[in-house]
Design an enzyme around this catalytic site. Structure first.
Site, mmCIF file in Angstrom:
data_model
loop_
_atom_site.group_PDB
_atom_site.id
_atom_site.type_symbol
_atom_site.label_atom_id
_atom_site.label_comp_id
_atom_site.label_asym_id
_atom_site.label_seq_id
_atom_site.Cartn_x
_atom_site.Cartn_y
_atom_site.Cartn_z
ATOM 1 N N LEU A 802 -64.552 -28.678 -29.764
ATOM 2 C CA LEU A 802 -65.393 -29.567 -30.556
ATOM 3 C C LEU A 802 -64.596 -30.098 -31.737
ATOM 4 O O LEU A 802 -63.968 -29.327 -32.452
ATOM 5 C CB LEU A 802 -66.627 -28.817 -31.062
ATOM 6 C CG LEU A 802 -67.413 -27.972 -30.042
ATOM 7 C CD1 LEU A 802 -68.589 -27.302 -30.728
ATOM 8 C CD2 LEU A 802 -67.871 -28.812 -28.888
ATOM 9 N N ALA A 844 -62.720 -28.526 -36.483
ATOM 10 C CA ALA A 844 -62.686 -28.452 -35.021
ATOM 11 C C ALA A 844 -62.721 -26.981 -34.652
ATOM 12 O O ALA A 844 -62.403 -26.110 -35.460
ATOM 13 C CB ALA A 844 -61.440 -29.128 -34.465
ATOM 14 N N LYS A 845 -63.113 -26.720 -33.445
ATOM 15 C CA LYS A 845 -63.103 -25.346 -32.964
ATOM 16 C C LYS A 845 -63.138 -25.376 -31.454
ATOM 17 O O LYS A 845 -63.764 -26.250 -30.851
ATOM 18 C CB LYS A 845 -64.329 -24.569 -33.481
ATOM 19 C CG LYS A 845 -64.111 -23.063 -33.542
ATOM 20 C CD LYS A 845 -63.202 -22.698 -34.706
ATOM 21 C CE LYS A 845 -63.075 -21.205 -34.895
ATOM 22 N NZ LYS A 845 -62.204 -20.889 -36.039
ATOM 23 N N GLY A 846 -62.454 -24.451 -30.870
ATOM 24 C CA GLY A 846 -62.453 -24.338 -29.417
ATOM 25 C C GLY A 846 -62.645 -22.899 -29.017
ATOM 26 O O GLY A 846 -62.414 -21.973 -29.788
ATOM 27 N N ASP A 917 -57.242 -17.673 -33.390
ATOM 28 C CA ASP A 917 -58.584 -17.213 -33.708
ATOM 29 C C ASP A 917 -58.756 -15.848 -33.057
ATOM 30 O O ASP A 917 -57.801 -15.269 -32.526
ATOM 31 C CB ASP A 917 -59.625 -18.220 -33.205
ATOM 32 C CG ASP A 917 -60.952 -18.107 -33.964
ATOM 33 O OD1 ASP A 917 -61.662 -17.121 -33.730
ATOM 34 O OD2 ASP A 917 -61.237 -18.983 -34.795
#
Length: 1624
Positions: A802, A844-846, A917
Site C-alpha cells: 500500500l 507505505a507498507k507491505g 519490518d
C-alpha cells in the site's frame, strides 16, 4: 469310569455334569487333545492358539450329555449320527455328533462330505475311547484309550462344531448322506484285509495264467502291477467280480467287498479281448479319504467260455502318484521301449526325454504306448524353443471325461493363464466341470493336467452311449492354438504391438514387457500400453503428463496421469481432480521404471463431469476442454494452482487455468478487503454464472493484452465492459449482483498487471500474479484507501503493498495473519504515513504471508532453517511481483522506462523502495539482490540497511531517536536522564536493536524489570553503573537473552525467570518496587508469569520503555479483540493503570492509539510510536537518497564504483546527526505544542475539522477527538493530548507536502537552495551541482521545507495564516520562507536549542520567536503584492532588517525600552546568552521593521529616521501595552481569534499611518519628539479626543474585546492618511 450294567437308572454320570468343573480331566483331555481346526494351512502358532481355548469352550456338560446319549447304544458295525440345528434345545448347535468304530478314514471322510456340501465347521473333536458293549450294543464301560493293544473296541466319538451360518437344507443333506458315508467307511474298514488278499490272489493267478484264463502278451506285467498296487500304492475301497455280457458287466452281489458290497446292476465293460488290464476313472467322486475320483482297475478273465471282470476300486496313494516311472510295472516297460527308440536321435537325449515322461500323471501313463510316449516327450523337449502351449488329448473310453495334458514354458504359467485354459477346454468339449493338477518345477516347462467331465448321456444299464468326443489331431491342433494364444503373455503381445506400430523399439518393448506390473497388464491392453510408453519416454524427473481417452456419450472418460520421478497417494490426487468439477468413479495406480532408471507412476481414473456441468456439444470442443483440463490439473500438480472450486471454471466457463488464477486472485483480494462473502460462496456464484465470468475475463484481456499502438484495444475494452454490465444488470439476486459487480470493479480499477509478462526471471514466470490497483475506485475497500496498491498472489505467497503517494516508503512485513494480512498492513500503514511525515516519501507498507510453510520435522533447528528459507523465497517472489509492474529509470537519460509487456493505465511510477519490518529485519540484501536482477534503477537503495548501507542496529539510530523523545519528556518534569538516576521497566531484551541500544543510552538507567517472549528479568535495586556494564556485555553477546545476565549482579530479591514457569517467586523487594499491593493477591509468595508481566507494566517507575513486538497497553474502553494481538491478551493492561511517568515507544504498536490518549489524560507523558521511532525511517530515507545520488555519480564516472562503499561508510556519523536533528526538532515542536495545547484547542479543533473535510482524515481511525470530546475538554480547560498533537502534526506535514509538490515552489531557487543541506558535508562540498539535479530533488526540497516550517512556526501556523488572512496554505509557506530569511528565525531557533536551557525557558523563547513569524507573515500577506515574490521580498527586507536590528536599543523608549531590557535581563539571568536574550526580547519590536522599511521606501526617507520616529510614536501612544492586552484576549473560537487579529492589525495599521503623518509634518533635522509634538499641535482636536478615550480605558483597567476595539478605533481616528501604500 465304569458303568454298572445292572444299574437301574438310565441317566449315567455323563449326563449328570452340571458345570465344566464336574467333567473329569481324562474326558476333557481326550476331547481337547483330538482337536482339529478348519484351517489346515494355518500356522502352528495359530493352531496352538485356537487349541488353547476353542475345544475347552465347546466341552460343556450339555455337549457331553448329548454325546453320551448318542453312544449309549450302538450295534456292531453301525455308526451313530446326530445332527443338531442352531435352535436345538441341546444348546450347542449347529453341530453333528458321531459314534463309530475307530478307523483311519473316519475324520477325513466326514470333512470331505462337509466340504462337498459347502458346510463350514469351526472345530472337530474326535477322541478315541476303549469301549465295552454288551452283545446287543449297550454301553457297559468307557475308558481312556489304552496304550498298545486293548481287549475293548476302540470307538471314535466325534463332535463337529459347525458354522452358525449353515442352513437347514445343508444340515438335512448332512443328516441324509453322513450315515451312508460312515457305512462305506465301515465296510472298507471291515473288508480291508479281504480286499488285499483278493488282489494278491488275483495277482498270483495272473502271473501263473491259472487255467489259461489270463492269456495276454503283457500278462507278466499285469501280475507285477497288481502286486505293486497291493504294496501300499493303491488304497483299496472295494472289489466285485462281474460277468460280461453284451458289452456290459453285471456284478455278483455275493462277491462284493467294501463300497461295492451288495452292488448290483449293469455297467459298461472296461476290458476287451486285447487288454488284460484296464484303468478307468469313476464319474462320481468318492467321499472317502480325500474325496478324489476313484479309479477302477479291471482285470479280464476267461471262465468257461465267458468273460469275467475283476474290478477293484480305490485311490492311488501319494507315493504311487510320484513313483519313478521305471519302477512301475507295465509303465516301466513302455518307457524303456520309448527310450530305446530315441537312442538314434541325438537331438533328444534320453535323460531329457525321461525327465519329461516323469512329469506325466501316473494314471495317464497306463493308457500310453511307447511310441505315444516318445512322441509326447519329444514334443515337450522342443517346447522351450517354440514358446507355445502343447496339448495332448485322451478321451475316456466310456466318454466320462477328456484328459488334457498341457505343457507350456514355465515362465508363461500363471493362475490367469491356467484359468483361461480351463475356460477354453470346458467350452470346446462341452464339459460340465473340470479338475486340474499343475506341476511347476525346476524344468523349463510347466505341466497342467485337466480332467474335463462330460455330461451324462442316457441311463446306465440301458446301453445308451455318449457321442464320441472329438480328440482328433485336427481338433487337438485347433484347441492347442487356442491355448497357445491364451498362453501368450501380455509381454508377447506388447512386443508384437511395438513391432507393428514402429514407435517403440524392440529393446524398449522388451524392457517394459518385463517392467510393467501384473496389475497394469490386466488393466491395460498391449496396444494402449504402446501409447503409454510413448508418454513415459517423454517424461523427465518431476514431470507430469495427463492423457484422456475412451470418452463415452455420458461424458465418462479415462484419464491417465503419468508422474516422472515422484509418487503421489490417491488422497493427494483425488482432491485435485474433484476441484475441477469431476466425479472420480474408479482409480487404479501402477508404477514402472524406465530403462534409464527413472521411476514412473501411472494412475488411471474413470471420471465424469459433475451433473451440473454440461458436456461440450462438439467433438472439437470436447477435445479443447480435455486439453484445458489436462493443463489445469498439471498446473495443480506442480503447485501452480490452488485446489478449490474456482478450477471448475475450466469446464464451466471454458477458461484456461491461468484465467482461473486471475479470478481466484481477485477473490483472494476481496476477502482481504473484508468482503462479507466467504470464498466458497464466491466460488459458487462464479460457477453458476459462467457467461459473466467469461465476460469479466474478456474485459481484463481487452484492457491488458499488450498490443501494437493504434490497435482497437480501447474499443474492445469498452465493448467488454458493456457486456459485463449487461450481464450483471440482468441478475436478480442482490448477493450475486454485489459479488460480480465487485469483480467488475476490481478489473476496472486495475492499473497494471504482470499477467501477460513472459520474460524469463520475472515473477510471472514463477506463477506470481501482480495487480496494481487504484484503491480509490474500489468501493469494497475499508478506509483509508491508499493511492496505489499492488496485490501479489501465487499459490505459494500472497501479499499487498500500500502506498499513499507516488514517492512512498515503508517496511515489508512477514505476516502470520493469512486471513486478514491486508487489515494488519492497513493498520500499520496508517502509523507509517504519520511516521513518514518527517521524511521525503509518504507512508507505505507491505506484507506477505507464507502459504505453504514446511512441515515440522521435530528438529527445532532444522524447522527454523526450513521456515526461514521458505520465508526468504516468498519474500523474493513478493518483491519480484512488485517490480514486475514498476517502471524503471535510465541512469544515463533519467527517462522512465515502463516494465516490458505491461499495459499501463496510469502515469510514470518508478519510485519503489522497501524497508525491513517484523520478520524481514535481515532481508535487505535479499531485496536488493532481487532489485539488481531486474536492473532496477535504485540498486541497493531499493532496500536500505543492507550490507552496503547504514546498519541501524550498529548506529543505534532508532533507539537514539526514541531517546530524544524520552529526554524531552523528562526535561519537562525536571529530570536530566543523562546525569540523574531514574527507574525503568522495559519490554524487550538486550539482543534487540531498539531495546538493546535504548538501554545503553544513559548510564543512569536503573532497570528494575523487563520481559520479552522468553524471560522475565527482575532487579529491584540495581546499581546503575554496574547494571549498565552488564547490559553492555549482553548487547555485544551474539543472540543473547535475559538468561545470560550475570545473576551475581542482580540485587537481592531479583532474578531471571522463564515465562514457561507456572509461577515465579515474589520477594518483598520485588513487591515493593513493582508496587504490588498485598490486598490484590493476598500477599502471595509467587505469581503466574502473565500476572507478573501485568504488574511490571503497572509499576510506579519513571519510564516504561518499549523495544519489543506486541501491543501491551490499551484503553479501558477497548477490548482485547479490538486490539488484534491475541498472543498478548493475557498480559495486556489498561493505560489508566500504568503508573510510569513516561512511556517511550521504541517499538511499534506497543500502546493502542486510544491507550496513548488515555495514558496522557491520566497524567502520563507519551507521544506516538510513529514519532518516537521515526529515526529509523529517516535514516533509511537518507540512505536511499544518498545512494540515488552516488549511483548517478558512479554512472556518470564522477565517482569510481569501488569508492562507493567507502564513501557511504564515511558519512555514517553525519547521517546520524542529520536524522537526530529531525528528531530533536520534532520533539521540541511537540513540547511547545503540549505547553500551549489548552489555549490553542479552538484552533486545533478547527484544524482537525478542516483535515477531516478537505484531506479525508478519519477521526476514529486516527484517534483524534470528536467535536463532542473537544467541547468537553474546552470546558475542562484541557487541550489535545501529546499523541493527538503528534498525529495532527503528521497530517499537517503530509498535507502541506502534497500541496507544495503540486506547485512550482520546489523548483524555485529560493526554496531549492536548501537542498544541499539534506546531504552530508562530503557530498555537499564535492557534488553540489549534481545534488541540484537529484532524481528526487523536488520531494527532498519539499520535505525539508515543510519540516522546517512546522517544526519552527508550529503545527497551526499555515492553517491560521490561511484562515486569518484568507489565503492558501501555499501562500503561508511562501511567507514563512520569506520571514525566516528576513529575520533569521532559523538561526535564532538553533541558538535557543543549542543553549541547553530549561524547558520552560526555551519554550518561552521559542513561542516569542513564533509570534514574530506569525506577525511578519501576516504583514507580508497584507502589505506586499500576491502571490508573494519570496526572493524579491527577501532581497528587499533581509539586509535592512539585519542592519537595523543592532540599533533597536537606540530607538526604543520609555516603557517599551524598559520592558525589553527587563525581559532580556530575565532571560540572561537564566542562562540565555545576552545577545540572544536581547534578540528574542526585541522580537515583536523587530517585526515593526517591516513597516519601517516599507515607510522609508514609500516616503523616501532614511530608514533609521523612520525607525526612531516609529518607536517614539509607539512610546508616546502606549500601543505596546494595548498590543500586550490584545495578546491576552481569549481564543474561544474562530471569531474571537479573528477579532483579536483585527484589533492587532488595526493598532499596527494606525501606527503605520500615524508614522506617515508625523514624518509628513516634520522637518529634516528635527528629533522624533519634535516631529511628534508638531504633529500633535496640528492635529490637536483629534489627538485630544483620542487621548481622553484612551486615558479612560487605561484608568478603568478593563481590557476586554470591547475596550480594546474602542482603543484601536481611537488611535485610527488620529490619522490623516491611510498609510496603506505599497512600495515597489
Amino acid at each position: 469310569m465304569t458303568i454298572d450294567p445292572g444299574a437301574k437308572q438310565d441317566v449315567e454320570a455323563w449326563t449328570t455334569f452340571t458345570a465344566s468343573a464336574d467333567i473329569p480331566d481324562w474326558i476333557s483331555k481326550a476331547y481337547i487333545d483330538s482337536y482339529r481346526g478348519p484351517r489346515d494351512d494355518s500356522s502352528e502358532a495359530t493352531k496352538a492358539a485356537e487349541a488353547s481355548w476353542l475345544p475347552a469352550s465347546l466341552l460343556t456338560p450339555a455337549m457331553l450329555g448329548a454325546h453320551y446319549r448318542l453312544g449309549r447304544h450302538r450295534a456292531a458295525g453301525e455308526s451313530c449320527v446326530a445332527v443338531y440345528r442352531a435352535d436345538d434345545p441341546a444348546g450347542f448347535g449347529p453341530a453333528l455328533q458321531v459314534v463309530a468304530e475307530h478307523g483311519g478314514m473316519l475324520m477325513d471322510s466326514v470333512t470331505v462330505l462337509l466340504h462337498r456340501l459347502g458346510i463350514a465347521y469351526a472345530a472337530i473333536l474326535t477322541p478315541v475311547f476303549d469301549v465295552h458293549r454288551s452283545p446287543t450294543g449297550e454301553l457297559l464301560r468307557i475308558e481312556p484309550k489304552a496304550e498298545g493293544t486293548s481287549p475293548h473296541l476302540g470307538e471314535a466319538w466325534m463332535h463337529v462344531a459347525l458354522s452358525p451360518a449353515v442352513d437347514h437344507k445343508g444340515l438335512a443333506e448332512v443328516e441324509r448322506l453322513l450315515p451312508k458315508v460312515l457305512a462305506d467307511v465301515q465296510r472298507v474298514a471291515t473288508d480291508a484285509t479281504a480286499l488285499i488278499a483278493t488282489l494278491s490272489e488275483l495277482a498270483g493267478e495272473v502271473e501263473s495264467n491259472a487255467g489259461g484264463r489270463f492269456s495276454a502278451p503283457d500278462r507278466q506285467d499285469v501280475g507285477e502291477l497288481l502286486r505293486w498296487l497291493g504294496d501300499g500304492n493303491f488304497l483299496l475301497l472295494g472289489y466285485q467280480r462281474c460277468r460280461v455280457a453284451d458289452g456290459m458287466v453285471y456284478g455278483e452281489g455275493s462277491s462284493g467287498m467294501g463300497v461295492l458290497r451288495g452292488r448290483t446292476g449293469s455297467r459298461p465293460r472296461l476290458t476287451d479281448d486285447d487288454k488284460l488290464l484296464v484303468l478307468a476313472q469313476a464319474r462320481v467322486g468318492s467321499y472317502l479319504r480325500y474325496g478324489a475320483y476313484p479309479y477302477a482297475i479291471a482285470v479280464r478273465e476267461y471262465v468257461d467260455g465267458s468273460v469275467v471282470e475283476h474290478r477293484f476300486v480305490g485311490l492311488f496313494s501319494v507315493a504311487a502318484m510320484n513313483a519313478d516311472v521305471l519302477e512301475i510295472p507295465t509303465i516301466s516297460r513302455r518307457v524303456r521301449e520309448a527310450l530305446a527308440m530315441a537312442e538314434s536321435d541325438p537331438s533328444h537325449p534320453g535323460q531329457l526325454l525321461l525327465d519329461v515322461i516323469q512329469t506325466v500323471p501316473r494314471p495317464e501313463l497306463f493308457t500310453l504306448s511307447a511310441q505315444r510316449l516318445l512322441t509326447m516327450a519329444r514334443a515337450v523337449v522342443d517346447l522351450g524353443s517354440q514358446r507355445q502351449a502343447l496339448l495332448f488329448l485322451r478321451a475316456d473310453r466310456l466318454q466320462y471325461f477328456v484328459s488334457c495334458l498341457v505343457y507350456m514354458p514355465r515362465d508363461r504359467y500363471t493362475t490367469a493363464v491356467r484359468m483361461q485354459f480351463e475356460d477354453i477346454l470346458v467350452r470346446e468339449f462341452g464339459g460340465t466341470r473340470l479338475e486340474f493338477t499343475a506341476r511347476v518345477s525346476e524344468s523349463p516347462w510347466a505341466l497342467m493336467h485337466f480332467m474335463v467331465r462330460l455330461p451324462e448321456v442316457g441311463v446306465a444299464g440301458e446301453g445308451a452311449a455318449a457321442p464320441p468326443v472329438d480328440v482328433s489331431e485336427a481338433n487337438r491342433i485347433r484347441i492347442q492354438g487356442l491355448l497357445t494364444e491364451a498362453a501368450r503373455t501380455w509381454a508377447d503381445r506388447l512386443i508384437g504391438a511395438a513391432a507393428a506400430a514402429g514407435s517403440v523399439g524392440q529393446a524398449d518393448a522388451m524392457h517394459y514387457a518385463a517392467a510393467f506390473s501384473e496389475a497394469y497388464k490386466q488393466a491395460v491392453t498391449p496396444a494402449d500400453a504402446i501409447g503409454d510408453i510413448a508418454v513415459i519416454t517423454e517424461l523427465t524427473d518431476d514431470s507430469v503428463k495427463l492423457v484422456f481417452s475412451e470418452r463415452d456419450e455420458q461424458g465418462v472418460a479415462q484419464l491417465t496421469w503419468f508422474l516422472g520421478g515422484r509418487t503421489a497417494s490417491l488422497s493427494q490426487l483425488l482432491p485435485m481432480l474433484q476441484s475441477m468439477g469431476v466425479v472420480v468413479l474408479e482409480e487404479r495406480p501402477f508404477s514402472v521404471t524406465r530403462p534409464d532408471g527413472l521411476p514412473v507412476w501411472i494412475y488411471q481414473f474413470k471420471i465424469s463431469p459433475h451433473p451440473t456441468i454440461p458436456l461440450a456439444p462438439t467433438v472439437a470442443e470436447r477435445a479443447a476442454t480435455a486439453h484445458r483440463f489436462a493443463e489445469a490439473v498439471t498446473a495443480i500438480w506442480h503447485g501452480r494452482v490452488e485446489i478449490d472450486r474456482f478450477n471448475e471454471l475450466v469446464m464451466r466457463a471454458g477458461l484456461t487455468w491461468q484465467q482461473v488464477v486471475l479470478l481466484r486472485a481477485y477473490a483472494k483480494y476481496l476477502r482481504q478487503a473484508g468482503f462479507p462473502y466467504s470464498q466458497s460462496y464466491i466460488e459458487s456464484v462464479l460457477n453458476e454464472h459462467p457467461a459473466t465470468v467469461r465476460s469479466l475475463v474478456d474485459l481484463f484481456e481487452a484492457l491488458f493484452v499488450p498490443v501494437p499502438s493504434g490497435s482497437a484495444s480501447n474499443r474492445d475494452a469498452q465493448a467488454a465492459a458493456a457486456a459485463v454490465a449487461a450481464d450483471i444488470d440482468a441478475l436478480v439476486s442482490l448477493d450475486t449482483d454485489r459479488i460480480l459487480r465487485a469483480f467488475a470493479s476490481l478489473v476496472q480499477a486495475t492499473l497494471r498487471t504482470n499477467y501477460f509478462v513472459t520474460r524469463q526471471g520475472s515473477a510471472r514466470c514463477r506463477d506470481v500474479l501482480a495487480l496494481k490497483l487504484n484503491a480509490q475506485l474500489i468501493d469494497e475497500l475499508p478506509l483509508p484507501r491508499p493511492r496505489y496498491e499492488i496485490f501479489v498472489y501465487s499459490p505459494r505467497v500472497e501479499g499487498v503493498h500500500l502506498r499513499f503517494g507516488p514517492v512512498a516508503r515503508g517496511g515489508l512485513r512477514w505476516s502470520d495473519r493469512r486471513d486478514d494480512f491486508r487489515t494488519e498492513i492497513l493498520g500499520l500503514v496508517k502509523a507509517q504515513a504519520v511516521k513518514n511525515a518527517v521524511i521525503v516519501p509518504v507512508g507505505a507498507k507491505g506484507g506477505f504471508v507464507v502459504k505453504r510453510p514446511p512441515l515440522p520435522t521435530g528438529d527445532p533447528a532444522a524447522d527454523r532453517d526450513a521456515t526461514r528459507a521458505e520465508g526468504v523465497a516468498c519474500y523474493q517472489l513478493f518483491i519480484s511481483g512488485l517490480l514486475d509492474v514498476t517502471d524503471n529509470v535510465d541512469h544515463a537519460t533519467a527517462s522512465v522506462n515502463p516494465p516490458p509487456e505491461v499495459v499501463r493505465r496510469d502515469g510514470d511510477d518508478a519510485y519503489l523502495v522497501v524497508a525491513a519490518d517484523k520478520g524481514t529485519a535481515t532481508f535487505s540484501d535479499i531485496a536488493n539482490d532481487v532489485a539488481k536482477s531486474y536492473g532496477f534503477w535504485l540498486g541497493d537503495a531499493f532496500a536500505s540497511g543492507g550490507s552496503v548501507g547504514y546498519d541501524h542496529k550498529a548506529m543505534g539510530i532508532t533507539a537514539r531517536g526514541a531517546w530524544e523523545a524520552v529526554k524531552r519528556h523528562f526535561r519537562e518534569i525536571g529530570i536530566d536522564t543523562q546525569t540523574q538516576d531514574f527507574t525503568v521497566v522495559g519490554i524487550g531484551d538486550m539482543s534487540g536493536d531498539v531495546f538493546g541500544n535504548g538501554m545503553l543510552l544513559s548510564k543512569h538507567i536503573r532497570l528494575i524489570a523487563a520481559f520479552d517472549h522468553r524471560h522475565i528479568f527482575l532487579d529491584p535495586n540495581p546499581d546503575a553503573a554496574v547494571s549498565w556494564a552488564e547490559r553492555r556485555r549482553m548487547f555485544e553477546l551474539p543472540r543473547s537473552s535475559w538468561s545470560d545476565y550475570d545473576r551475581s549482579l542482580i540485587s537481592e530479591g531479583g532474578g531471571v525467570y522463564s515465562r514457561e514457569q507456572k509461577a515465579i517467586p515474589l520477594s518483598a523487594q520485588v513487591r515493593a518496587v513493582l508496587g504490588i499491593d498485598g490486598s490484590v493477591d493476598g500477599g502471595a509468595a509467587e505469581m503466574a508469569p502473565p500476572n507478573l508481566i501485568r504488574a511490571i507494566l503497572r509499576a510506579p517507575v519513571d519510564l516504561l520503555f518499549n523495544g519489543g513486538i506486541g501491543t501491551y497497553i490499551k484503553a479501558e474502553s477497548e477490548s482485547d479483540a479490538d486490539v488484534g494481538d491475541r498472543a498478548n491478551d493475557p498480559v495486556r493492561v489498561n493505560a489508566n493503570q500504568v503508573r510510569a511517568k513516561v512511556i517511550g515507544e521504541g517499538g511499534n504498536l506497543g500502546v493502542t492509539a486510544l491507550g496513548r490518549v488515555e495514558f496522557d489524560l491520566s497524567g502520563g507523558r507519551i507521544n506516538t510510536d510513529a514519532l518516537d521511532n521515526s529515526a529509523g525511517v529517516d535514516c533509511s530515507d537518507h540512505e536511499v537518497n544518498i545512494k540515488i545520488l552516488i549511483d548517478s555519480l558512479v554512472s556518470a564516472g564522477t565517482v569510481k564504483a569501488d569508492e562507493r562503499t567507502q564513501l557511504l561508510e564515511s558519512m555514517t556519523d553525519e547521517v546520524a546527526q542529520l536524522v537526530l536533528a529531525d528528531n530533536e526538532d520534532q520533539n521540541d515542536l511537540m513540547g511547545t505544542s503540549r505547553a500551549n495545547a489548552a489555549s490553542l484547542l479552538p484552533v486545533h479543533a478547527m484544524q482537525i475539522k478542516y483535515l477531516v473535510a478537505e484531506r479525508g482524515v478519519n477521526r476514529e481511525l486516527e484517534a483524534l477527538p470528536s467535536e463532542k470530546e473537544i467541547a468537553r475538554r474546552s470546558e475542562a480547560g484541557i487541550g489535545l493530548t501529546s499523541p493527538e498533537l503528534a498525529t495532527l502534526m503528521a497530517h499537517v506535514k503530509l498535507g502541506l507536502k502534497e500541496e507544495v509538490l503540486a506547485t512550482e515552489l520546489p523548483d524555485q531557487d529560493v526554496f531549492a537552495s536548501r537542498l544541499p543541506r539534506y546531504f552530508p558535508t562530503a557530498l555537499r562540498e564535492r557534488f553540489t551541482p549534481e545534488i541540484r539535479s537529484h532524481q528526487l530533488r523536488r520531494e527532498i526540497v519539499t520535505t525539508m521545507l515543510i519540516n522546517d516550517l512546522v517544526d519552527t512556526a508550529g503545527i497551526t501556523y499555515a492553517f491560521r495564516i490561511a484562515e486569518d488572512v484568507g489565503v492558501t496554505p501555499i501562500d503561508a509557506v511562501r511567507t514563512y520562507v520569506a520571514t525566516d530569511a528576513i529575520f533569521g528565525v532559523g538561526h535564532i531557533w538553533r541558538r535557543i536549542r543549542a543553549a541547553n536551557l530549561p524547558i520552560a525557558l526555551s519554550d518561552r523563547l521559542t513561542l516569542d520567536t513564533r509570534r514574530l513569524i506569525d506577525r511578519a507573515g501576516r504583514w507580508l500577506l497584507n502589505y506586499r503584492p500576491q502571490p508573494l515574490a519570496v526572493g524579491a521580498e527577501i532581497n528587499r527586507f533581509a539586509a535592512m532588517v539585519k542592519a537595523l536590528t543592532p540599533r533597536m536599543s537606540e530607538w526604543l523608549r520609555g516603557d517599551d525600552k524598559a520592558i525589553v531590557e527587563k525581559t532580556a535581563a530575565e532571560f540572561a539571568s537564566q542562562g540565555v546568552p545576552e545577545d540572544l536574550a536581547y534578540r528574542v526580547s526585541t522580537g515583536l519590536y523587530r517585526y515593526s521593521l517591516l513597516d519601517i522599511i516599507d515607510i522609508a521606501d514609500i516616503a523616501d526617507i532614511d530608514a533609521a529616521e523612520v525607525a526612531d520616529t516609529y518607536f517614539a510614536l509607539m512610546d508616546r501612544l502606549g500601543t505596546d501595552g494595548l498590543l500586550t492586552a490584545v495578546s491576552q484576549l481569549p481564543r474561544h473560537d474562530r471569531w474571537h481569534s479573528l477579532a483579536r487579529l483585527a484589533i492587532r492589525d488595526d493598532i499596527y495599521g494606525a501606527l503605520r499611518s500615524l508614522c506617515f503623518d508625523v514624518l509628513a509634518v516634520g522637518e529634516p533635522g528635527e528629533s522624533s519628539e519634535q516631529k511628534i509634538a508638531e504633529w500633535e499641535h496640528l492635529s490637536a482636536s483629534r489627538v485630544a479626543r483620542a487621548r481622553r478615550t484612551l486615558d479612560d480605558i487605561r484608568a478603568s483597567g478593563q481590557k476586554d474585546l470591547a475596550t480594546l476595539s474602542v482603543a484601536a478605533r481611537q488611535i485610527r481616528r488620529m490619522t490623516r492618511t491611510s498609510g496603506r501604500g505599497i512600495s515597489g
